[in-house]
Design a protein around this motif. Structure first.
Motif, PDB file in Angstrom:
ATOM      1  N   PHE A  67     -26.397 -66.520 -61.171  1.00  0.00           N
ATOM      2  CA  PHE A  67     -26.758 -65.591 -59.937  1.00  0.00           C
ATOM      3  C   PHE A  67     -27.878 -64.705 -60.357  1.00  0.00           C
ATOM      4  CE2 PHE A  67     -26.543 -61.174 -58.223  1.00  0.00           C
ATOM      5  CZ  PHE A  67     -26.129 -61.773 -56.720  1.00  0.00           C
ATOM      6  N   VAL A  68     -28.096 -64.336 -61.569  1.00  0.00           N
ATOM      7  CA  VAL A  68     -29.390 -63.547 -62.028  1.00  0.00           C
ATOM      8  C   VAL A  68     -30.595 -64.601 -61.784  1.00  0.00           C
ATOM      9  CG1 VAL A  68     -30.302 -62.462 -63.940  1.00  0.00           C
ATOM     10  CG2 VAL A  68     -28.040 -61.903 -63.212  1.00  0.00           C
ATOM     11  N   ALA A  69     -30.384 -65.716 -62.535  1.00  0.00           N
ATOM     12  CA  ALA A  69     -31.567 -66.689 -62.531  1.00  0.00           C
ATOM     13  C   ALA A  69     -32.068 -66.969 -61.126  1.00  0.00           C
ATOM     14  CB  ALA A  69     -31.089 -67.713 -63.623  1.00  0.00           C
ATOM     15  N   THR A  70     -30.957 -67.569 -60.303  1.00  0.00           N
ATOM     16  CA  THR A  70     -31.583 -68.080 -59.126  1.00  0.00           C
ATOM     17  C   THR A  70     -31.108 -67.529 -57.881  1.00  0.00           C
ATOM     18  OG1 THR A  70     -29.498 -69.494 -59.113  1.00  0.00           O
ATOM     19  CG2 THR A  70     -31.590 -70.401 -60.385  1.00  0.00           C
ATOM     20  N   GLY A  71     -30.105 -66.353 -57.759  1.00  0.00           N
ATOM     21  CA  GLY A  71     -29.580 -65.980 -56.901  1.00  0.00           C
ATOM     22  C   GLY A  71     -28.625 -66.825 -56.113  1.00  0.00           C
ATOM     23  N   GLN A  72     -28.004 -67.847 -56.496  1.00  0.00           N
ATOM     24  CA  GLN A  72     -27.254 -68.873 -55.737  1.00  0.00           C
ATOM     25  C   GLN A  72     -26.245 -69.730 -56.840  1.00  0.00           C
ATOM     26  OE1 GLN A  72     -29.198 -71.721 -53.563  1.00  0.00           O
ATOM     27  NE2 GLN A  72     -30.575 -72.065 -55.219  1.00  0.00           N
ATOM     28  N   PHE A  73     -25.311 -70.292 -56.541  1.00  0.00           N
ATOM     29  CA  PHE A  73     -24.560 -71.126 -57.405  1.00  0.00           C
ATOM     30  C   PHE A  73     -24.967 -72.445 -56.893  1.00  0.00           C
ATOM     31  CE2 PHE A  73     -22.065 -67.153 -56.820  1.00  0.00           C
ATOM     32  CZ  PHE A  73     -22.259 -66.569 -57.832  1.00  0.00           C
ATOM     33  N   SER A  74     -25.415 -73.394 -58.293  1.00  0.00           N
ATOM     34  CA  SER A  74     -25.513 -74.909 -57.751  1.00  0.00           C
ATOM     35  C   SER A  74     -24.865 -75.555 -58.952  1.00  0.00           C
ATOM     36  CB  SER A  74     -27.067 -74.637 -57.777  1.00  0.00           C
ATOM     37  OG  SER A  74     -27.614 -74.409 -58.962  1.00  0.00           O
ATOM     38  N   VAL A  75     -25.514 -76.774 -59.010  1.00  0.00           N
ATOM     39  CA  VAL A  75     -25.161 -77.617 -59.979  1.00  0.00           C
ATOM     40  C   VAL A  75     -25.452 -77.177 -61.663  1.00  0.00           C
ATOM     41  CG1 VAL A  75     -25.268 -79.815 -61.244  1.00  0.00           C
ATOM     42  CG2 VAL A  75     -25.261 -79.715 -58.544  1.00  0.00           C
ATOM     43  N   ARG A  76     -26.462 -76.231 -61.554  1.00  0.00           N
ATOM     44  CA  ARG A  76     -26.921 -75.738 -62.721  1.00  0.00           C
ATOM     45  C   ARG A  76     -25.979 -74.705 -63.422  1.00  0.00           C
ATOM     46  NH1 ARG A  76     -29.016 -76.388 -67.309  1.00  0.00           N
ATOM     47  NH2 ARG A  76     -30.540 -74.940 -68.045  1.00  0.00           N
ATOM     48  N   THR A  77     -24.891 -74.100 -62.464  1.00  0.00           N
ATOM     49  CA  THR A  77     -23.830 -73.350 -62.845  1.00  0.00           C
ATOM     50  C   THR A  77     -22.926 -74.177 -63.673  1.00  0.00           C
ATOM     51  OG1 THR A  77     -24.171 -72.195 -60.903  1.00  0.00           O
ATOM     52  CG2 THR A  77     -22.386 -71.801 -62.111  1.00  0.00           C
ATOM     53  N   ALA A  78     -22.582 -75.270 -63.085  1.00  0.00           N
ATOM     54  CA  ALA A  78     -21.690 -76.313 -64.030  1.00  0.00           C
ATOM     55  C   ALA A  78     -22.416 -76.805 -65.356  1.00  0.00           C
ATOM     56  CB  ALA A  78     -21.427 -77.446 -63.123  1.00  0.00           C
ATOM     57  N   GLU A  79     -23.628 -76.911 -65.310  1.00  0.00           N
ATOM     58  CA  GLU A  79     -24.307 -77.375 -66.409  1.00  0.00           C
ATOM     59  C   GLU A  79     -24.210 -76.045 -67.586  1.00  0.00           C
ATOM     60  OE1 GLU A  79     -28.295 -78.345 -65.643  1.00  0.00           O
ATOM     61  OE2 GLU A  79     -27.718 -80.201 -64.456  1.00  0.00           O
ATOM     62  N   TRP A  80     -24.306 -74.898 -67.035  1.00  0.00           N
ATOM     63  CA  TRP A  80     -24.225 -73.692 -67.985  1.00  0.00           C
ATOM     64  C   TRP A  80     -22.952 -73.603 -68.546  1.00  0.00           C
ATOM     65  CZ3 TRP A  80     -28.220 -70.372 -64.718  1.00  0.00           C
ATOM     66  CH2 TRP A  80     -29.481 -70.484 -65.152  1.00  0.00           C
ATOM     67  N   PHE A  81     -21.895 -73.908 -67.581  1.00  0.00           N
ATOM     68  CA  PHE A  81     -20.537 -73.518 -67.855  1.00  0.00           C
ATOM     69  C   PHE A  81     -20.287 -74.768 -69.192  1.00  0.00           C
ATOM     70  CE2 PHE A  81     -16.205 -75.715 -67.615  1.00  0.00           C
ATOM     71  CZ  PHE A  81     -15.570 -74.516 -67.976  1.00  0.00           C
ATOM     72  N   ILE A  82     -20.472 -75.839 -69.148  1.00  0.00           N
ATOM     73  CA  ILE A  82     -20.415 -76.784 -70.249  1.00  0.00           C
ATOM     74  C   ILE A  82     -21.131 -76.369 -71.497  1.00  0.00           C
ATOM     75  CG2 ILE A  82     -20.455 -78.948 -70.810  1.00  0.00           C
ATOM     76  CD1 ILE A  82     -20.090 -79.886 -67.915  1.00  0.00           C
ATOM     77  N   ALA A  83     -22.424 -76.085 -71.241  1.00  0.00           N
ATOM     78  CA  ALA A  83     -22.979 -75.543 -72.379  1.00  0.00           C
ATOM     79  C   ALA A  83     -22.719 -74.568 -73.088  1.00  0.00           C
ATOM     80  CB  ALA A  83     -24.489 -75.533 -71.938  1.00  0.00           C
ATOM     81  N   PHE A  84     -22.386 -73.610 -72.284  1.00  0.00           N
ATOM     82  CA  PHE A  84     -21.652 -72.152 -72.762  1.00  0.00           C
ATOM     83  C   PHE A  84     -20.376 -72.465 -73.628  1.00  0.00           C
ATOM     84  CE2 PHE A  84     -23.894 -69.467 -69.343  1.00  0.00           C
ATOM     85  CZ  PHE A  84     -25.359 -69.322 -70.184  1.00  0.00           C
ATOM     86  N   SER A  85     -19.532 -73.214 -73.117  1.00  0.00           N
ATOM     87  CA  SER A  85     -18.236 -73.277 -73.492  1.00  0.00           C
ATOM     88  C   SER A  85     -18.560 -74.373 -74.976  1.00  0.00           C
ATOM     89  CB  SER A  85     -17.513 -74.512 -72.752  1.00  0.00           C
ATOM     90  OG  SER A  85     -17.192 -73.778 -71.624  1.00  0.00           O
ATOM     91  N   MET A  86     -19.590 -75.254 -74.977  1.00  0.00           N
ATOM     92  CA  MET A  86     -19.905 -75.771 -76.323  1.00  0.00           C
ATOM     93  C   MET A  86     -20.281 -74.753 -77.284  1.00  0.00           C
ATOM     94  SD  MET A  86     -21.967 -79.189 -74.796  1.00  0.00           S
ATOM     95  CE  MET A  86     -22.317 -79.817 -76.497  1.00  0.00           C
ATOM     96  N   CYS A  87     -20.954 -73.939 -76.962  1.00  0.00           N
ATOM     97  CA  CYS A  87     -21.542 -72.912 -77.847  1.00  0.00           C
ATOM     98  C   CYS A  87     -20.347 -72.038 -78.335  1.00  0.00           C
ATOM     99  CB  CYS A  87     -22.366 -71.996 -77.424  1.00  0.00           C
ATOM    100  SG  CYS A  87     -24.016 -72.921 -76.918  1.00  0.00           S
ATOM    101  N   ALA A  88     -19.523 -71.652 -77.403  1.00  0.00           N
ATOM    102  CA  ALA A  88     -18.407 -70.767 -77.619  1.00  0.00           C
ATOM    103  C   ALA A  88     -17.369 -71.398 -78.751  1.00  0.00           C
ATOM    104  CB  ALA A  88     -17.743 -70.308 -76.552  1.00  0.00           C
ATOM    105  N   LEU A  89     -17.138 -72.811 -78.369  1.00  0.00           N
ATOM    106  CA  LEU A  89     -16.120 -73.469 -79.310  1.00  0.00           C
ATOM    107  C   LEU A  89     -16.784 -73.867 -80.709  1.00  0.00           C
ATOM    108  CD1 LEU A  89     -15.007 -76.047 -76.556  1.00  0.00           C
ATOM    109  CD2 LEU A  89     -13.542 -74.266 -77.605  1.00  0.00           C
ATOM    110  N   ALA A  90     -17.970 -73.899 -80.747  1.00  0.00           N
ATOM    111  CA  ALA A  90     -18.671 -74.069 -82.016  1.00  0.00           C
ATOM    112  C   ALA A  90     -18.469 -72.854 -82.791  1.00  0.00           C
ATOM    113  CB  ALA A  90     -20.208 -74.466 -81.768  1.00  0.00           C
ATOM    114  N   MET A  91     -18.823 -71.769 -82.232  1.00  0.00           N
ATOM    115  CA  MET A  91     -18.777 -70.500 -82.790  1.00  0.00           C
ATOM    116  C   MET A  91     -17.541 -70.151 -83.520  1.00  0.00           C
ATOM    117  SD  MET A  91     -20.903 -67.492 -81.019  1.00  0.00           S
ATOM    118  CE  MET A  91     -20.224 -67.898 -79.291  1.00  0.00           C
ATOM    119  N   GLN A  92     -16.257 -70.603 -82.621  1.00  0.00           N
ATOM    120  CA  GLN A  92     -14.960 -70.529 -83.318  1.00  0.00           C
ATOM    121  C   GLN A  92     -14.731 -71.525 -84.500  1.00  0.00           C
ATOM    122  OE1 GLN A  92     -13.753 -67.727 -81.570  1.00  0.00           O
ATOM    123  NE2 GLN A  92     -12.042 -68.980 -81.759  1.00  0.00           N
TER     124      GLN A  92
END
Length: 244
Positions: free
Chosen positions: A110-135
């Motif tokens: 929302f901040v970057a583009t003002g809309q939700f798109s495929v990029r949202t799903a990409e970020w969700f997976i990437a953020f999840s990978m980082c969070a799981l790695a931190m754990q």
């Protein structure tokens, strides 16, 4: 307020230590409408004497009328509240991570583009990978030990268990920025594929009941569908970025 709505609580309140379960007991009693006669055990000698006098091993201790209810867990049971089994498995840690990362991805999009798109799903997976790695990186020794219970490559090459969290985190960070795809895509495809095959073999072929190391080595998350999904998400992300 009648005497039946008054409780006596004995808890440790020392200069260097205030018992957290004593605070929780006091809060629970007050939320249930009890006036709390709060007795502080201010020294180790007072605490030991109290335990000996009442034949108990731990504090805090709650009394309602002449009845000793017990510690915090017993107090929760008295009020009909659930008490967690420390050995029970739960998907809550993974659900919390995925839910938080999904919200982060939505807000970032929302901040970057003002809309939700495929990029949202990409970020969700990437953020999840980082969070799981931190754990996993919080206690890499414990993670690598639990990982050896089922990962096919780690069983052949033990050091892979130490490298895995770094590979997952690096791939996730690079995928957030969409940079160095030549590194992030192979990493995600490699660890995701090995992980998916390992989980599938352990759970669906060998029918073993194990705990997943996905959120760290002290995890109570059962190895199963959620663990398989985590790895398939990485594979899907790698294939998507490769096709794009």
């Amino acid at each position: 307020m009648s005497d039946t709505r008054t409780a006596s609580l004995y808890r440790m309140v020392m200069p260097g230590h205030v018992c957290p379960y004593g605070l929780k007991s006091k809060d629970l009693l007050e939320r249930k409408g009890y006036a709390v006669d709060d007795h502080h055990l201010k020294t180790r000698h007072e605490t030991d004497a109290f335990r000996k006098r009442h034949g108990v091993k731990t504090t805090p201790q709650t009394f309602i009328g002449e009845r000793r209810i017990g510690g915090y867990d017993e107090l929760r049971r008295f009020f009909g509240k659930p008490v967690a089994d420390p050995q029970a498995t739960s998907y809550k840690p993974v659900i919390a991570i995925f839910a938080t990362c999904a919200l982060m991805a939505l807000m970032a999009a929302f901040v970057a583009t003002g809309q939700f798109s495929v990029r949202t799903a990409e970020w969700f997976i990437a953020f999840s990978m980082c969070a799981l790695a931190m754990q996993k990186l919080q206690d890499i020794e414990s993670f690598s030990t639990m990982f050896l219970n089922y990962d096919l490559l780690a069983r052949r090459w033990v050091r892979y268990g130490y490298l895995y969290p770094f590979a997952e985190g690096i791939a996730g960070v690079l995928m957030i920025g969409g940079v160095l795809n030549v590194l992030s895509i192979p990493l995600a495809l490699f660890i995701g594929t090995i992980g998916a095959l390992s989980v599938f073999k352990a759970v669906y072929i060998e029918r073993r009941e194990l705990k997943c190391a996905c959120v760290g080595g002290n995890s109570k998350v059962p190895l199963g569908f959620v663990s398989l999904t985590e790895n398939l998400m990485m594979v899907a992300m790698g294939l998507w970025m490769l096709a794009r």
